[in-house]
Enzyme design. Sequence first.
Site, PDB file in Angstrom:
ATOM      1  N   ASP A   1       0.869  -1.170   0.000  1.00  0.00           N
ATOM      2  CA  ASP A   1       0.000   0.000   0.000  1.00  0.00           C
ATOM      3  C   ASP A   1       0.910   1.226   0.000  1.00  0.00           C
ATOM      4  O   ASP A   1       2.106   1.146   0.258  1.00  0.00           O
ATOM      5  CB  ASP A   1      -0.969  -0.011   1.185  1.00  0.00           C
ATOM      6  CG  ASP A   1      -2.188   0.888   0.907  1.00  0.00           C
ATOM      7  OD1 ASP A   1      -2.123   1.707  -0.026  1.00  0.00           O
ATOM      8  OD2 ASP A   1      -3.196   0.770   1.627  1.00  0.00           O
TER       9      ASP A   1
HETATM   10  C1  BGC Z   1      -5.018   3.317  -0.098  1.00  0.00           C
HETATM   11  C2  BGC Z   1      -5.117   2.371  -1.268  1.00  0.00           C
HETATM   12  C3  BGC Z   1      -4.934   3.112  -2.558  1.00  0.00           C
HETATM   13  C4  BGC Z   1      -3.605   3.843  -2.527  1.00  0.00           C
HETATM   14  C5  BGC Z   1      -3.308   4.616  -3.793  1.00  0.00           C
HETATM   15  C6  BGC Z   1      -3.757   4.167  -0.158  1.00  0.00           C
HETATM   16  O1  BGC Z   1      -3.787   5.156   0.806  1.00  0.00           O
HETATM   17  O2  BGC Z   1      -5.062   2.605   1.114  1.00  0.00           O
HETATM   18  O3  BGC Z   1      -6.353   1.719  -1.246  1.00  0.00           O
HETATM   19  O4  BGC Z   1      -5.002   2.224  -3.639  1.00  0.00           O
HETATM   20  O5  BGC Z   1      -3.617   4.745  -1.438  1.00  0.00           O
HETATM   21  O6  BGC Z   1      -4.111   5.725  -3.928  1.00  0.00           O
END
Ligand code: BGC
Length: 692
Positions: free
Chosen positions: A264
């Site tokens: 993530d």
């Molecule tokens: C989120 C993800 C997301 C990523 C990119 C993160 O903060 O938890 O779900 O895909 O950001 O935007």
Amino acid sequence: MRRLLPVLLLACTGDPGAPAVDAPEGPTLLQRWCPAGDVEAQVDDALAQMSLDEKTDQLAGAASSPAGAGWRTPGVSRLGVPGLAMTDGPRGVAGYVGTATAFPVGMARGASWDPDLERRIGEAMGRETAAFGANVLLAPTMNILRHPRWGRAQETYGEDPHHMGVIATAFVQGVQSQGVMASAKHFAANSIEDTRFEVDVTADERTLREIYLPHFRRVVQEGLVGSVMSAYNKVNGDWCSESVFLLTQVLKEEWGFPGFVESDWAFGTHSTVAALEAGLDLEMPAPIWFGDRTRDAVIAGELDESVVDEAVRRLVRAQLCYGLEDPAPASRDAVESSEHLALAREAAARSAVLLRNDGTLPLDAGANIALLGPLADAENIGDTGSSAVQPSEIVTIAEGLDAALGPANVLRLGPPPWGPEDQALLDTVDAAVAVVGLTSSDEGESLLGAGDRDDYDLPATQVALLEELAAHTDRVVVVLEGGSAIGTTGWIDTADALLMAWYPGSQGGHGIADVLLGVTDASGRLPFAWAATDADLPTFDNVSTAVTYDRWHGYRHLDREGIAAAFPFGAGLSYATWETAEPTLSADTATSGDTVQVSLRVDNTGDRAGRHTVQLYATAPEAEPEAPAKVLRGFAQVDLEAGASEVVTLDLPVDELAHWEDAWRVTPGAWTLRLGTDADTLPHTLTLTVEP
Ligand code: BGC
């Protein structure tokens, strides 16, 4: 030419956690995942020609902001490895790449209980992702809804691993049929928002295997998902991005996942050697721990280059299998096409759950209504976090009703106090429609949005509004918006009809009007058990940095505690009326490896066409230790004209009945199978004897 991955509709693979991912004869999981035969040889070839720098550069995102097609990773162009371009879902292509179709949020689509609809939505999102030149869609969000106050509840599909796995698999198959990889996120046990960057979730192995992992297993082995995103949180003391248990033992070894794991985003990677050795393949969005540090670790002898090779192999394999080196020219025509907008409208209608109705609904086409409430005119399509979508137009509930009934029949009622004229209006209309609920200022992703909800209840001002309304008329239709359940105390009896509309997407106003007028049958069913009060729910601790998850939330929890739900898991009313005949079983006895069929005839006894959802729950023999009172094991929908009948058949693989001890075991003995319309309305009972 772009090679499209075939959408494989596979029979259930049986044992929900077993390593036996490859059938004795027939294609292996890798062959199904990447049917283009020569790819492994091409990967070997490319790897052999890469310098260490070229390899380690590919292990981290290239940009710190999502420009153009999204977040990019470096490729090696001289070897035909183009790199990846990722954009967010799961309710449409993320707003940061451009305007796109905003579908109802994931929880709404979970409430459709309709994998075919979800597959079509996946196809549409895949098409729009490709149109922007991106090749990875960061969706579906498929974390278990443990508590309705979780800020990202709206992104996921519900509380139950079987239901979640089936719906998410359909979505992944749809996305990937367009030559775009889906990314199953967030792996795993990521069901609290405010402490997501630090919380350590303790869960015993049975809890993980039975509740927090089975739906991921299904999207890997049946959905053939291209990538998996590790979660921010820790599980049992290890960051998910450093968990040997999750990433290597379960995901890659037991389930045979051939794709890549990305972290993530910011704060999702915590080390170089430990993370790579645990099975994290890609750090996103930019190199902090991977990239140069990885190269240095190899040179210093701290990391074996074969670990780097394995991560690069997975990234390159994915790019070659998806034909990313030679993509079809991107056309923006698909984005917000009339077909996609029609699908968003259909999804909004199919997702809405009618929870109460004394006959006030459906409204006649010529009805007059009083329309009120803080959300009647709100463009309320969900969170402002990474899942935010920017459609060109949002149809509010008011606009949808104006279009359906004619503006002259939609009479606006301001907030109380109401005088004689307002009372006269309420006395003449066919119904008063109050649109209330939550918005992105109440719930969403942390940092970028509101985070977890502060409390479970409907805002007090809205409760007061509904009480006041009920004192002035007895034809109150409540249209409720929000990402999951909302406490029912104080207002539920004000509603003569109650429709859960969720965050219904850019065409939500039209879709919700379709259900309010009965143009579409009310066919949504709750993807979670809806508790009346906070006290009926498991504890939600979004403050501590250490929490424990067990197997008891949702209907499993309510059953165990003997608490009645305000609205049970699977509940929802139809405008048609239904009868079901006594079901039959294809065999009374079965054993591991068998699949039995459960059949029952469904009759639409009403005077209008409708859609009915059959649900199958299983109860283990008493010998099974600490078994839940029942578990959803199958469901199917049927569309029937008035007066029509159809026999619905559900497949039940015996191995799906397994529970985890030190391995998956199916308890031998008499299993009770119950069928009905929701978790608490199961009029039909069958017995299946499972032999050892
Ligand atoms: C989120 C993800 C997301 C990523 C990119 C993160 O903060 O938890 O779900 O895909 O950001 O935007």
